[in-house]
Scaffold this motif. Structure first.
Motif, short mmCIF file in Angstrom:
data_model
loop_
_atom_site.label_atom_id
_atom_site.label_comp_id
_atom_site.label_asym_id
_atom_site.label_seq_id
_atom_site.Cartn_x
_atom_site.Cartn_y
_atom_site.Cartn_z
N GLN A 1 0.82 -1.20 0.00
CA GLN A 1 0.00 0.00 0.00
C GLN A 1 0.86 1.26 0.00
N ARG A 2 2.05 1.14 0.56
CA ARG A 2 2.96 2.31 0.55
C ARG A 2 3.49 2.62 -0.86
N THR A 3 3.39 1.66 -1.77
CA THR A 3 3.81 1.93 -3.15
C THR A 3 2.89 2.95 -3.81
N GLY A 4 1.68 3.12 -3.25
CA GLY A 4 0.72 4.02 -3.85
C GLY A 4 -0.01 3.42 -5.04
N GLN A 5 0.37 2.20 -5.41
CA GLN A 5 -0.20 1.56 -6.59
C GLN A 5 -1.31 0.57 -6.23
N TYR A 6 -1.22 -0.01 -5.03
CA TYR A 6 -2.14 -1.09 -4.68
C TYR A 6 -2.97 -0.76 -3.44
N GLN A 7 -4.15 -1.38 -3.40
CA GLN A 7 -4.99 -1.38 -2.21
C GLN A 7 -5.23 -2.84 -1.86
N VAL A 8 -4.63 -3.30 -0.79
CA VAL A 8 -4.78 -4.70 -0.40
C VAL A 8 -6.19 -4.91 0.15
N VAL A 9 -6.94 -5.79 -0.51
CA VAL A 9 -8.34 -6.00 -0.15
C VAL A 9 -8.60 -7.37 0.46
N GLY A 10 -7.59 -8.23 0.47
CA GLY A 10 -7.81 -9.54 1.05
C GLY A 10 -6.55 -10.36 1.13
N GLY A 11 -6.58 -11.37 1.99
CA GLY A 11 -5.47 -12.30 2.13
C GLY A 11 -6.02 -13.70 2.24
N ILE A 12 -5.30 -14.66 1.68
CA ILE A 12 -5.74 -16.05 1.68
C ILE A 12 -4.62 -16.94 2.21
N VAL A 13 -4.94 -17.76 3.20
CA VAL A 13 -4.04 -18.81 3.68
C VAL A 13 -4.52 -20.12 3.07
N SER A 14 -3.65 -20.77 2.31
CA SER A 14 -4.02 -21.99 1.59
C SER A 14 -3.10 -23.14 2.01
N PRO A 15 -3.49 -23.91 3.03
CA PRO A 15 -2.67 -25.04 3.46
C PRO A 15 -2.60 -26.14 2.40
N VAL A 16 -1.43 -26.74 2.30
CA VAL A 16 -1.20 -27.80 1.32
C VAL A 16 -1.99 -29.04 1.69
N SER A 17 -2.24 -29.91 0.71
CA SER A 17 -2.98 -31.14 0.96
C SER A 17 -2.09 -32.18 1.63
N ASP A 18 -2.71 -33.22 2.14
CA ASP A 18 -1.96 -34.30 2.79
C ASP A 18 -1.05 -35.01 1.80
N GLY A 19 -1.33 -34.86 0.50
CA GLY A 19 -0.52 -35.52 -0.52
C GLY A 19 0.86 -34.93 -0.70
N TYR A 20 1.17 -33.86 0.00
CA TYR A 20 2.47 -33.20 -0.15
C TYR A 20 3.62 -34.13 0.25
N GLY A 21 3.38 -34.94 1.27
CA GLY A 21 4.38 -35.94 1.65
C GLY A 21 5.51 -35.45 2.53
N LYS A 22 5.37 -34.30 3.15
CA LYS A 22 6.44 -33.77 3.99
C LYS A 22 6.46 -34.48 5.34
N GLN A 23 7.63 -34.77 5.83
CA GLN A 23 7.75 -35.46 7.11
C GLN A 23 7.15 -34.61 8.23
N GLY A 24 6.37 -35.28 9.09
CA GLY A 24 5.78 -34.61 10.23
C GLY A 24 4.51 -33.84 9.92
N LEU A 25 4.00 -33.96 8.69
CA LEU A 25 2.82 -33.22 8.28
C LEU A 25 1.56 -33.85 8.89
N VAL A 26 0.87 -33.11 9.76
CA VAL A 26 -0.36 -33.64 10.34
C VAL A 26 -1.49 -33.44 9.35
#
Length: 265
Positions: A35-60
């Motif tokens: 927003q300090r750039t003067g070019q953008y107005q942030v209107v939303g944010g999205i948290v998108s957790p990965v699926s269980d298929g990612y296969g990372k160790q310790g992933l609940v």
């Protein structure tokens, strides 16, 4: 300063295993910067957790990571948790997730603004800039573009060219060097926004899980409701850390199965 600021949505993809205060802090830092750039107005944010298929160790399980993220973001007026990616049976490439969300955002935007009727009676899209979607990440993501087999070159190109990156740096990372050393990132430099976090915060989900396994306090590293949820469901134990042990990350497997021409340098 632009007459009409571009509506901007920030999307963060990741394990969120578990979500930490630092994860949420990234959104606030990025919002201020953009927003300090003067070019953008942030209107939303999205948290998108990965699926269980990612296969990372310790992933609940994704159901737990989704629940914890929702608890953590109860106090946010603009960041929400989206379950689409986590519900996919296989790991989803980041650029595919961004395509999905951008399509949804554009549809909602058109529905909200409707059409503008000009003097000749013709209906045209409402005047003003269309919304944009950019990937919010830690600056360390830039270095992963160089890991053989982890990303497809055309996916990285599309990600930076068509969407853009907002990379928040912490610690001793030098994202400027990653951009300098990559011809592709340098070419699209105007669509790569580097945000510096001057208040050092080295909190990582890995360290949080380690502390939990050792029955140490993680208060003030993650929100209290998340701590309560973890204890209630007995998450992050020695047994849970063995999940996917010895398994290759799904991106490495999936990308290796792509046609050879897609993997050319």
């Amino acid at each position: 300063m632009a007459t009409h600021r571009v509506p901007l949505v920030l999307l963060a993809c990741g394990s969120f295993n578990p979500i930490t205060n630092q994860h949420m802090r990234l959104f606030e830092l990025a919002k201020d910067h953009m927003q300090r750039t003067g070019q953008y107005q942030v209107v939303g944010g999205i948290v998108s957790p990965v699926s269980d298929g990612y296969g990372k160790q310790g992933l609940v399980l994704a159901e737990h990571r989704i629940a914890m993220a929702k608890l953590a973001l109860q106090s946010s007026s603009w960041v929400n948790v989206d379950e689409w990616e986590s519900r996919q049976p296989d790991w989803t490439e980041t650029v595919v997730t961004m395509r999905y969300h951008y399509g949804r955002i554009l549809k909602e935007f058109v529905q909200s603004v409707g059409t503008h009727i000009d003097s000749s009676g013709n209906g045209t899209p409402f005047p003003g800039p269309a919304p944009q979607l950019k990937l919010l990440c830690g600056a360390d993501l830039l270095d992963t573009f160089k890991v053989p087999g982890l990303w497809l070159d055309d996916h990285v190109e599309e990600l930076v060219r068509d969407f853009g990156l907002v990379a928040v740096s912490r610690g001793g990372l030098q994202p400027e060097r990653a951009v300098h050393e990559s011809d592709m990132l340098s070419h699209h430099r105007r669509n790569v926004f580097l945000v510096r976090e001057w208040v050092r915060n080295e909190t990582s989900a890995t360290e949080v899980r380690r502390a939990l396994r050792r029955r140490l306090s993680v208060k003030y590293l993650v929100p209290d409701p998340v701590i309560e949820y973890i204890h209630q469901h007995n998450l992050y134990t020695e047994d849970s850390e063995k999940t996917n042990e010895g398994t290759a990350l799904r991106p490495l497997i999936k990308q290796a199965q792509q046609p050879v021409e897609s993997l050319d340098d």
